[in-house]
Design an enzyme around this catalytic site. Structure first.
Site, short mmCIF file in Angstrom:
data_model
loop_
_atom_site.label_atom_id
_atom_site.label_comp_id
_atom_site.label_asym_id
_atom_site.label_seq_id
_atom_site.Cartn_x
_atom_site.Cartn_y
_atom_site.Cartn_z
N GLU A 175 0.82 -1.21 0.00
CA GLU A 175 0.00 0.00 0.00
C GLU A 175 0.86 1.26 0.00
OE1 GLU A 175 -3.09 0.43 -0.53
OE2 GLU A 175 -3.65 -1.69 -0.55
N TYR A 224 -6.73 6.38 4.25
CA TYR A 224 -6.85 5.39 3.19
C TYR A 224 -6.02 4.14 3.51
CZ TYR A 224 -5.69 2.62 -0.78
OH TYR A 224 -5.46 1.54 -1.57
N ASP A 251 -9.83 5.09 -2.80
CA ASP A 251 -8.68 5.71 -3.45
C ASP A 251 -9.16 6.43 -4.71
OD1 ASP A 251 -9.14 3.71 -5.33
OD2 ASP A 251 -7.03 3.13 -5.48
N CYS A 277 -12.37 1.50 -15.96
CA CYS A 277 -12.96 2.83 -15.79
C CYS A 277 -11.85 3.84 -15.51
CB CYS A 277 -13.98 2.79 -14.65
SG CYS A 277 -15.02 4.26 -14.53
N CYS A 319 -15.75 1.59 -21.69
CA CYS A 319 -17.14 1.34 -21.27
C CYS A 319 -17.71 0.08 -21.91
CB CYS A 319 -18.01 2.54 -21.61
SG CYS A 319 -17.53 4.06 -20.74
N CYS A 377 -17.09 -2.69 -19.53
CA CYS A 377 -17.40 -2.43 -18.12
C CYS A 377 -18.64 -3.19 -17.67
CB CYS A 377 -17.60 -0.94 -17.90
SG CYS A 377 -17.95 -0.51 -16.17
N CYS A 380 -24.75 2.46 -15.39
CA CYS A 380 -23.91 3.60 -15.07
C CYS A 380 -24.65 4.92 -15.35
CB CYS A 380 -22.63 3.55 -15.91
SG CYS A 380 -21.52 4.94 -15.66
#
Length: 310
Positions: free
Chosen positions: A48, A131, A149, A204, A211, A214, A220
């Site tokens: 991370e 986060y 995030d 995305c 798209c 997706c 969406c």
């Protein structure tokens, strides 16, 4: 804190979003070592920190080398700082390496060398923000923390908010919406965190969203609105001629040579070619070197030579 009912528009079919993302993630998730069930919490924490503003492809070799050299917080806590900065190599933002070592020392002192699961304990570690604490709690320990995030913000902004891009700063309204979208089941919550993040990273994306691939395309809000352009175009980070470039070139030169005479550092940096055609003026050079010294990323000995802190 209770989440307002208006956090998610009533027209949004939240269970449908969950199923679509989780089904997609089960098929398309990248095989990353910090996602392995065998990865210890320390490995998740290291990943991370390394992944902050750094792509996966650059992190993977450094992560493996780091965990092989310092497999526990105690190992990193005891390491010479110069070795830590050298091992960070070209990941960028090297203060992260210092903060990671400080966190390792705090883990040893406060938690017996074991990464804590509690997000409040994680947030109390040096260099660990909201986060990172939520991500480690979720991905390392399976706790149902809300992980938000840049990728998660973008997916939610488009799929639920109908916006091309989120604002430049995370807002309370965004966090309320992200909380409201979390599945109640802890296992699904963990997978949802990782799945939405992966969807934002692979499909995305900010500049070229795919798209047609997706799993949320038919649900969406942004696609339904005709995919309007963002109110503010995404800005790339300048590099050439910036203090970041100069600081990075200085760090690279010291990493390569180990110790550089004070009156020769500038020539070594320029000769290394890392500045391209840029030649920093006296004011920029002095500012960058002074900043590296103040940040603890550079040290100067009694002879005036520069090296990494011991």
């Amino acid at each position: 804190m209770p989440v307002p009912e208006t956090a998610v528009p009533p027209s949004v079919d939240v269970p449908r979003l969950h199923d679509a993302v989780l089904d997609w993630f089960a098929v398309h998730a990248r095989d990353l070592p910090w996602r392995s069930p065998d990865c210890p919490p320390w490995g998740v924490l290291v990943s991370e920190i390394m992944l902050q503003q750094t792509p996966v492809v650059r992190v993977l070799p450094r992560w493996h080398a780091w965990l092989e050299r310092w497999p526990t917080p105690a190992d990193l806590a005891a390491a010479p700082t110069a070795d830590v900065l050298t091992a960070w190599d070209r990941l960028g933002y090297p203060r992260r390496a210092l903060r990671l070592q400080e966190a390792a020392r705090a883990i040893v002192e406060r938690h017996g060398g074991e990464v804590p699961a509690d997000p409040s304990a994680l947030r109390a570690l040096p260099g660990i923000g909201e986060y990172t604490a939520a991500a480690v709690s979720s991905f390392a320990f399976g706790l149902p923390e809300t992980v938000v995030d840049t990728n998660v913000r973008r997916v939610i902004a488009r799929a639920v908010g109908g916006q091309a891009l989120p604002g430049r700063s995370l807002t309370r309204a965004e966090m309320r919406r992200a909380h409201a979208l979390m599945p109640e089941d802890p296992d699904r919550a963990q997978a949802w965190n990782a799945g939405v993040m992966e969807l934002g990273a692979l499909v995305c994306t900010a500049r070229s969203p795919a798209c047609e691939r997706c799993p949320l395309a038919d649900a969406c809000a942004w696609v339904a609105a005709g995919s309007p352009p963002p109110e503010q175009a995404p800005r790339g980070q300048a590099w050439a001629g910036t203090d970041r470039q100069v600081r990075g070139a200085v760090m690279a030169a010291v990493r390569e040579h180990g110790r550089v005479a004070g009156d020769g550092l500038r020539a070594v940096v320029v000769a290394g070619g890392r500045l391209g055609a840029h030649r920093p003026g006296d004011a920029q050079w002095e500012r960058c070197v002074a900043g590296l010294l103040a940040d603890g990323l550079l040290a100067r000995d009694d002879d005036g030579a520069f090296a990494f802190p011991s």
